[in-house]
Motif scaffolding. Structure first.
Motif, PDB file in Angstrom:
ATOM      1  N   ASP A 202       0.907  -1.259  -0.186  1.00  0.00           N
ATOM      2  CA  ASP A 202      -0.177  -0.030  -0.010  1.00  0.00           C
ATOM      3  C   ASP A 202       0.925   1.178   0.092  1.00  0.00           C
ATOM      4  OD1 ASP A 202      -2.285  -1.390  -0.190  1.00  0.00           O
ATOM      5  OD2 ASP A 202      -2.854  -0.772   2.144  1.00  0.00           O
ATOM      6  N   TYR A 203       2.201   1.127   0.655  1.00  0.00           N
ATOM      7  CA  TYR A 203       2.670   2.479   0.655  1.00  0.00           C
ATOM      8  C   TYR A 203       3.153   2.998  -0.523  1.00  0.00           C
ATOM      9  CZ  TYR A 203       7.423  -0.006   0.514  1.00  0.00           C
ATOM     10  OH  TYR A 203       8.323  -0.722   0.101  1.00  0.00           O
ATOM     11  N   ALA A 205       1.433   2.512  -3.486  1.00  0.00           N
ATOM     12  CA  ALA A 205       0.129   3.324  -3.891  1.00  0.00           C
ATOM     13  C   ALA A 205      -0.149   4.607  -3.175  1.00  0.00           C
ATOM     14  CB  ALA A 205      -1.148   2.308  -3.697  1.00  0.00           C
ATOM     15  N   ALA A 206       0.388   4.469  -2.106  1.00  0.00           N
ATOM     16  CA  ALA A 206       0.058   5.910  -1.362  1.00  0.00           C
ATOM     17  C   ALA A 206       1.102   6.942  -1.688  1.00  0.00           C
ATOM     18  CB  ALA A 206       0.196   5.672   0.203  1.00  0.00           C
ATOM     19  N   ALA A 207       2.297   6.293  -2.026  1.00  0.00           N
ATOM     20  CA  ALA A 207       3.223   7.632  -2.471  1.00  0.00           C
ATOM     21  C   ALA A 207       3.067   7.970  -3.800  1.00  0.00           C
ATOM     22  CB  ALA A 207       4.549   6.756  -2.678  1.00  0.00           C
ATOM     23  N   ARG A 208       2.386   6.895  -4.675  1.00  0.00           N
ATOM     24  CA  ARG A 208       1.741   7.426  -5.935  1.00  0.00           C
ATOM     25  C   ARG A 208       0.843   8.292  -5.899  1.00  0.00           C
ATOM     26  NH1 ARG A 208       1.837   3.978 -10.881  1.00  0.00           N
ATOM     27  NH2 ARG A 208       2.294   6.041 -11.629  1.00  0.00           N
ATOM     28  N   ALA A 209      -0.158   8.102  -4.901  1.00  0.00           N
ATOM     29  CA  ALA A 209      -1.351   8.912  -4.917  1.00  0.00           C
ATOM     30  C   ALA A 209      -0.779  10.362  -4.409  1.00  0.00           C
ATOM     31  CB  ALA A 209      -2.196   8.492  -3.888  1.00  0.00           C
ATOM     32  N   ARG A 210       0.534  10.521  -3.821  1.00  0.00           N
ATOM     33  CA  ARG A 210       0.787  11.672  -3.561  1.00  0.00           C
ATOM     34  C   ARG A 210       1.495  12.593  -4.481  1.00  0.00           C
ATOM     35  NH1 ARG A 210       3.964   9.075   0.732  1.00  0.00           N
ATOM     36  NH2 ARG A 210       2.520   8.559   2.400  1.00  0.00           N
ATOM     37  N   GLY A 211       1.570  11.999  -5.629  1.00  0.00           N
ATOM     38  CA  GLY A 211       2.045  12.594  -6.897  1.00  0.00           C
ATOM     39  C   GLY A 211       3.603  12.050  -7.447  1.00  0.00           C
ATOM     40  N   LEU A 212       4.095  10.929  -6.826  1.00  0.00           N
ATOM     41  CA  LEU A 212       5.328  10.436  -7.080  1.00  0.00           C
ATOM     42  C   LEU A 212       5.118   9.597  -8.173  1.00  0.00           C
ATOM     43  CD1 LEU A 212       6.349  11.352  -4.263  1.00  0.00           C
ATOM     44  CD2 LEU A 212       7.687   9.448  -3.881  1.00  0.00           C
ATOM     45  N   SER A 213       6.246   9.656  -9.134  1.00  0.00           N
ATOM     46  CA  SER A 213       6.343   8.689 -10.409  1.00  0.00           C
ATOM     47  C   SER A 213       6.666   7.248  -9.862  1.00  0.00           C
ATOM     48  CB  SER A 213       7.070   9.059 -11.312  1.00  0.00           C
ATOM     49  OG  SER A 213       8.489   9.220 -10.745  1.00  0.00           O
ATOM     50  N   ARG A 220      12.764   6.139  -3.830  1.00  0.00           N
ATOM     51  CA  ARG A 220      12.815   6.700  -2.335  1.00  0.00           C
ATOM     52  C   ARG A 220      12.237   5.892  -1.415  1.00  0.00           C
ATOM     53  NH1 ARG A 220       9.929  12.508  -2.727  1.00  0.00           N
ATOM     54  NH2 ARG A 220      10.660  13.282  -4.654  1.00  0.00           N
ATOM     55  N   HIS A 221      11.370   4.972  -1.958  1.00  0.00           N
ATOM     56  CA  HIS A 221      10.778   3.927  -0.789  1.00  0.00           C
ATOM     57  C   HIS A 221      11.013   2.338  -1.008  1.00  0.00           C
ATOM     58  CE1 HIS A 221       8.784   7.572   0.925  1.00  0.00           C
ATOM     59  NE2 HIS A 221       8.151   7.628  -0.137  1.00  0.00           N
TER      60      HIS A 221
END
Lengths: 306, 316
Positions: A202-203, A205-213, A220-221
Motif C-alpha cells: 500500500d505504501y 500506492a500511497a506514494a503514487r497518490a501523493r504524486g510520485l512517479s 525513495r521507498h
C-alpha cells in the motif's frame, strides 16, 4: 544490538569449532601424509622414523588436543609439504582470492541488482524476458565450461585477454565473469522477488497518490525496503565468492585460496586444509555480522527496538 | 452550487466485463459523499479510477471524471502526477501499511507538500498539529512502527491534505481501527472537510460510518449505483430493495436476544454471471420478467434522491 552481535559471535565460534573438529578427523581418515613425503623406495624403518618425527604415530585424540592448543596460541603450524609456516602460505594467497572475489562481486552486484529491479518494474515486458534469459544462463552454466569457452574465444581466438595467470586488470576480467555469473543470478532473482513484493504494498500506492512517479517511489521507498533480503543474499554470496572459487581458480591458474585448497587436499597437507577451513568460517562469520549491522542501519525497527 | 468532482457514466472493465458499469455522481466542496457496497461491488476500483491509479488489468471503457471542471480522464501521466496529491489525494484502509516503514512519517507528509526543506518542516509540523497529533515536533521524526494505527491514519490524512486538494478519496479509512479511534478519525475528516472546503469521497461497506459522516450516499451493487441521495432520506425512505434489505440487516440493540440475524438471501453475482437486466434480480423479492430483461434506469424519486428499480413505488 551489541548483545545480539555477541550472541552471534558466540554461535559462530561453536560452529567453527565443530567444523574444524570434523575436518580434522575426516582428513585423517584419508590416510597419513608420511607416505607422500618420503621418496619412492624408502624402507619401512625410515618411514617409521619420519612418522614419529611428524607426530603421526601418536593417538588421534592426542594429536587433536595438541592441534587445538597450538591454535589457541594463534599458531596455525607448519606446512608438512612446503616446510613453511601455514600462516604465511595462506597470507600469500588471500590477496589474490580477495581480488578475484572483488572483481566477481562487481559483476554480480553491478549486473544482478539492476537486472532484478528492471525485471520487477517492467514485469511482463520483453526486457524482463531478455534479462530472465541472461539470469538463467548465469545460473545454469557450469564455471569449468563457461571459463574454458571464454579462454578459447577471448584468449586464444581473439587474443584480447590473457588466457590465465595473474597479469594486472585484464587477467581479472574473465575469472570475475566466470565466478560472478552464478552470484549475479542469485542477486537478480532475489532483487526481483523483493522489489515485486514491495511494489504490491500500500505504501507504494500511497506514494503514487501523493504524486510520485513509479520511478521516484522505487528510488525513495521501495529500494530501501527491498534491500533487506538482498543484504542477506549479499552476505552469503560474498562468503561464497571468497571461499568457493576452487574451480575458477583452477581453470584460470589463479593463485588463490581455492587452488591452494585443491593442492593441499591432494598432498594431505593437513594443517593447510584446516587453516583454509578456519579462514572460510571466519569469512562467513564476518559477513553475517556485517549483514546484521547493515540491517540495523537500513531498518529503524531493528535499530530502535534494541 | 459549484462541483469539486463530477463523475459521469464511468465504466471500468476487467477482461471484457464491465465491473464498474456506468457510475455517476458528483461531490460539492466541503461535502462528504459515501460510496457504500459489499466487497467486489466496484467501489475501490472507482476510488482508484478517480486518481487514475488503476491496476494494469483494469481498463476504463467509458465515462468522464471532471476535477474542478477539468476532464482528467485523458491526461498524460506527467500531468496526472501534478494533480495527484495536490488537487486530489487519497487515504487507505490500513494506515500502517500505507506508510513506508523505513521512512520517518514527517518525510512522507512532506513528500506531498512539494516544498523545500526548512519551510516544509514547519508546514509539516503545523499540518500534523492540525490533524490532532500531540507533540508534532517529536512525532515528525518518528517511524510508523512507533505510532499507533489511529495516529498513522492521522499522518496519512496530513499527507493527503497538506497541499489543500479539492478532493480527498478515503478508501475504508476506519475499517482497520478500533471503534473509539474510528469515531475520532471520522470527526477529524468531517471537521477538515468543513474547514478546508475539501470534498470527500468516502468508500465504505459500513452503514454506521455512512450515517455518522456522509451528507449523501450512493449505494453500489455489482458495479452499478442502486440508489443515491441524501443520507437521511436514503436511510429513512430507501427507494431500492437492496438498500431496504441492507438497512433491515443491521442488528439493533433493541432486537430480541438470540434472535436470528436478518440476511439478504443469495450472494453477489460474479461479473461472469451478469445478465441483461437488473443485477440484483437473483436476490430481489420484487423481481419479474422485466427486471430480468432490461436494466432499470436511475430515476429521481424524491428531491435529489435517485433509485434504479422498476418497482420503486412498492417501497413507498
Amino acid at each position: 544490538m551489541l548483545r545480539h552481535i555477541a550472541g552471534r559471535v558466540g554461535q559462530a565460534i561453536v560452529t567453527t569449532f565443530g567444523v574444524l573438529t570434523l575436518v580434522f578427523f575426516l582428513m585423517r581418515l584419508s590416510g597419513d601424509p608420511t607416505l607422500l613425503l618420503v621418496p619412492q623406495g624408502a624402507s619401512a624403518h625410515q618411514i617409521a622414523i619420519l612418522r614419529h618425527q611428524l607426530g603421526f604415530d601418536r593417538p588421534l585424540i592426542v594429536q587433536y588436543v595438541a592441534y587445538l592448543r597450538q591454535l589457541l596460541q594463534g599458531n596455525l603450524g607448519m606446512s608438512l609439504v612446503q616446510r613453511m609456516p601455514v600462516a604465511s602460505i595462506l597470507g600469500s594467497r588471500i590477496p589474490y582470492t580477495t581480488e578475484l572475489a572483488a572483481g566477481s562481486l562487481v559483476v554480480a552486484v553491478g549486473i544482478g541488482i539492476p537486472a532484478g529491479v528492471a525485471m520487477a518494474v517492467w514485469r511482463g515486458s520483453l526486457l524482463e524476458r531478455s534479462l530472465a534469459a541472461l539470469v538463467f544462463a548465469g545460473q545454469s552454466m557450469p564455471t569449468f565450461w563457461s571459463g574454458i569457452l571464454m579462454i578459447l574465444l577471448f584468449g586464444v581466438v581473439l587474443g584480447w585477454l590473457p588466457t590465465s595467470g595473474v597479469a594486472g586488470l585484464p587477467s581479472l576480467i574473465m575469472p570475475s565473469i566466470a565466478l560472478g555469473a552464478l552470484s549475479m543470478a542469485s542477486f537478480a532473482r532475489m532483487t526481483r522477488i523483493a522489489v515485486l513484493d514491495e511494489l504490491s504494498r500500500d505504501y507504494v500506492a500511497a506514494a503514487r497518490a501523493r504524486g510520485l512517479s513509479l520511478g521516484a517511489a522505487v528510488v525513495r521507498h521501495v529500494a530501501r525496503n527491498a534491500a533487506i533480503p538482498v543484504v542477506t543474499v549479499a552476505a552469503l554470496e560474498i562468503g561464497n565468492l571468497l571461499a568457493g572459487a576452487v574451480i575458477v581458480e583452477t581453470v584460470f591458474a589463479w593463485p588463490g585460496i581455492g587452488q591452494l585448497a585443491i593442492q593441499a587436499i591432494a598432498a594431505r597437507d593437513f594443517l593447510v586444509v584446516q587453516a583454509i577451513v578456519l579462514f572460510v568460517s571466519f569469512v562467513f562469520i564476518v559477513m553475517n555480522l556485517l549483514a546484521d549491522v547493515v540491517y540495523a542501519v537500513i531498518d529503524p525497527r531493528i535499530r530502535l527496538s534494541s | 452550487m459549484s462541483v469539486a468532482l463530477q463523475v459521469s457514466d464511468l465504466r471500468l472493465a476487467i477482461g471484457g466485463v464491465n465491473v464498474v458499469d456506468g457510475i455517476a455522481f458528483s461531490v460539492a466542496p466541503g461535502e462528504v459523499m459515501a460510496l457504500v457496497g459489499e466487497s467486489g461491488c466496484g467501489k475501490s476500483l472507482t476510488a482508484q479510477a478517480l486518481l487514475r491509479l488503476l491496476p494494469r488489468q483494469v481498463r476504463q471503457t467509458g465515462g468522464r471524471i471532471l476535477l474542478e471542471g477539468e476532464d482528467i480522464t485523458a491526461l498524460p501521466e506527467r500531468r496526472l502526477r501534478q494533480i495527484r496529491g495536490r488537487r486530489i489525494s487519497m487515504i487507505f484502509q490500513e494506515p500502517q501499511a500505507a506508510l513506508d516503514p523505513l521512512s520517518p512519517v514527517g518525510a512522507q507528509v512532506r513528500e506531498a507538500s512539494g516544498l523545500a526543506s526548512v519551510a516544509a518542516r514547519e508546514a509539516v509540523r503545523r499540518m500534523l498539529a492540525e490533524v490532532g497529533i500531540a507533540d508534532p515536533d517529536r512525532r515528525i521524526d518518528q517511524y510508523p512502527f512507533e505510532l499507533s494505527g489511529g495516529m498513522c491514519q492521522r499522518v496519512m490524512i496530513a499527507s493527503a491534505l497538506i497541499s489543500r486538494p479539492a478532493v480527498l478519496v478515503a478508501d475504508e479509512p476506519t475499517t482497520a481501527l478500533d471503534v473509539t479511534i474510528q469515531a475520532q478519525i471520522l470527526d477529524l475528516l468531517r471537521r477538515l472537510a468543513a474547514e478546508r472546503g475539501t470534498a470527500i469521497v468516502l468508500i465504505t461497506h459500513d452503514m454506521g460510518v455512512v450515517a455518522d459522516i456522509a451528507e449523501r450516499v450512493a449505494v453500489m451493487y455489482a458495479g452499478r449505483i442502486a440508489e443515491i441521495g441524501p443520507t437521511a432520506a436514503v436511510f429513512s425512505r430507501p427507494r431500492h430493495p437492496y438498500t431496504a434489505l441492507l438497512l433491515a440487516a443491521i442488528p439493533r440493540l433493541a432486537d430480541e436476544p438470540k434472535s436470528r440475524l436478518a440476511v439478504i438471501e443469495g450472494s453477489v453475482p460474479q461479473p461472469s454471471e451478469y445478465g441483461a437486466g437488473c443485477r440484483f434480480v437473483g436476490r430481489c423479492p420484487f423481481a419479474d420478467a422485466r427486471c430480468n430483461a432490461e436494466p432499470p434506469p436511475l430515476l429521481e424519486t424524491d428531491d435529489g434522491h435517485f433509485s434504479a428499480c422498476w418497482h420503486t413505488e412498492r417501497l413507498a
